[in-house]
Design a protein around this motif. Structure first.
Motif, PDB file in Angstrom:
ATOM      1  N   THR A 108     -36.975 -89.208  70.994  1.00 27.44           N
ATOM      2  CA  THR A 108     -36.676 -88.376  69.831  1.00 27.44           C
ATOM      3  C   THR A 108     -35.388 -87.575  70.010  1.00 27.44           C
ATOM      4  O   THR A 108     -34.945 -86.917  69.081  1.00 27.44           O
ATOM      5  CB  THR A 108     -37.836 -87.393  69.555  1.00 27.44           C
ATOM      6  N   SER A 162     -33.741 -89.161  63.212  1.00 31.26           N
ATOM      7  CA  SER A 162     -32.805 -89.554  64.259  1.00 31.26           C
ATOM      8  C   SER A 162     -33.585 -89.896  65.529  1.00 31.26           C
ATOM      9  O   SER A 162     -34.426 -89.111  65.974  1.00 31.26           O
ATOM     10  CB  SER A 162     -31.811 -88.426  64.532  1.00 31.26           C
ATOM     11  N   THR A 164     -33.357 -92.235  69.550  1.00 27.10           N
ATOM     12  CA  THR A 164     -32.473 -92.766  70.584  1.00 27.10           C
ATOM     13  C   THR A 164     -33.118 -93.984  71.224  1.00 27.10           C
ATOM     14  O   THR A 164     -34.345 -94.145  71.189  1.00 27.10           O
ATOM     15  CB  THR A 164     -32.205 -91.713  71.675  1.00 27.10           C
ATOM     16  N   GLN A 185     -27.846 -93.592  69.754  1.00 26.73           N
ATOM     17  CA  GLN A 185     -28.581 -92.711  68.854  1.00 26.73           C
ATOM     18  C   GLN A 185     -28.376 -93.261  67.448  1.00 26.73           C
ATOM     19  O   GLN A 185     -27.260 -93.622  67.069  1.00 26.73           O
ATOM     20  CB  GLN A 185     -28.067 -91.281  68.944  1.00 26.73           C
ATOM     21  N   PHE A 186     -29.454 -93.344  66.677  1.00 25.48           N
ATOM     22  CA  PHE A 186     -29.342 -93.869  65.328  1.00 25.48           C
ATOM     23  C   PHE A 186     -30.163 -93.007  64.371  1.00 25.48           C
ATOM     24  O   PHE A 186     -31.151 -92.393  64.752  1.00 25.48           O
ATOM     25  CB  PHE A 186     -29.780 -95.339  65.262  1.00 25.48           C
ATOM     26  N   THR A 187     -29.676 -92.942  63.139  1.00 24.28           N
ATOM     27  CA  THR A 187     -30.325 -92.150  62.104  1.00 24.28           C
ATOM     28  C   THR A 187     -30.670 -93.060  60.942  1.00 24.28           C
ATOM     29  O   THR A 187     -29.811 -93.820  60.467  1.00 24.28           O
ATOM     30  CB  THR A 187     -29.401 -91.005  61.638  1.00 24.28           C
TER      31      THR A 187
END
Length: 190
Positions: A108, A162, A164, A185-187
């Motif tokens: 997270t 978001s 990771t 990291q992606f949202t």
């Protein structure tokens, strides 16, 4: 380099040639003094050499096997992390040819590259909290690639979430016998 006890006139020359496409390593000797000295011609990282018997370098043909040579473990995403993208996921490449399985760790939050040398994984770093777990994926050998899907449902409540991710794989390059990839990291978006 000059052989021990010789006059530095011409010197000895040799080089290691690395083929990054195949992982092959060629040891090429140039000018060598004829004095018959012993030479250091190889290097084995992390313990014993994979060649269990000595090799006479004056005979041909001569081959060497080298393990865990190549690029580091790499993690990339498949597509965009958007709502309803059922084919989103991650691909891991450059997995060593040891075990046909790898791991993707999800978290997270990102962490600032914690050095894992204290665990027996020198030159490896943690980039995710991994609090959401580690999930296995099959690896195609000898290509050393594998993918793990993370289908994103079409749920507006996920917008802006978001997360990771980071890969991990078995390797002989560390005493822990594990290596890590870059982190990402992606949202989730619309």
């Amino acid at each position: 380099m000059f052989s021990y006890g010789t006059t530095p006139v011409t010197g000895d020359t040799f080089q290691f040639q690395f083929d990054v496409a195949t992982g092959n390593i060629t040891l090429v000797f140039g000018v060598m003094t004829p004095d018959g000295n012993d030479y250091l011609v190889g290097y084995s990282k992390g313990g014993l050499s994979p060649i269990p018997t000595p090799k006479d370098l004056s005979t041909t043909p001569l081959t060497f096997s080298v393990e865990d040579v190549g690029f580091g473990l790499a993690l990339t995403s498949n597509g965009l992390p958007s709502l309803g993208n059922g084919s989103f996921g991650f691909t891991t490449s450059n997995v060593p040819n040891l075990v046909p399985v790898g791991f993707v760790l999800y978290g997270t939050a990102s962490v600032p590259g914690i050095d894992l040398g204290f665990l027996g994984a020198p030159n490896c770093r943690a980039y995710t909290t991994a609090d959401l777990g580690a999930y296995t994926f099959p690896v195609t050998l000898p290509a050393g690639t594998g993918s793990l899907g993370l289908p994103i449902p079409n749920n507006p409540a996920l917008t802006g979430l978001s997360l990771t991710a980071q890969s991990m794989a078995f390797s002989l390059a560390t005493p822990l016998n594990l290596i890590t990839s870059n982190g990402t990291q992606f949202t989730i978006g619309n």
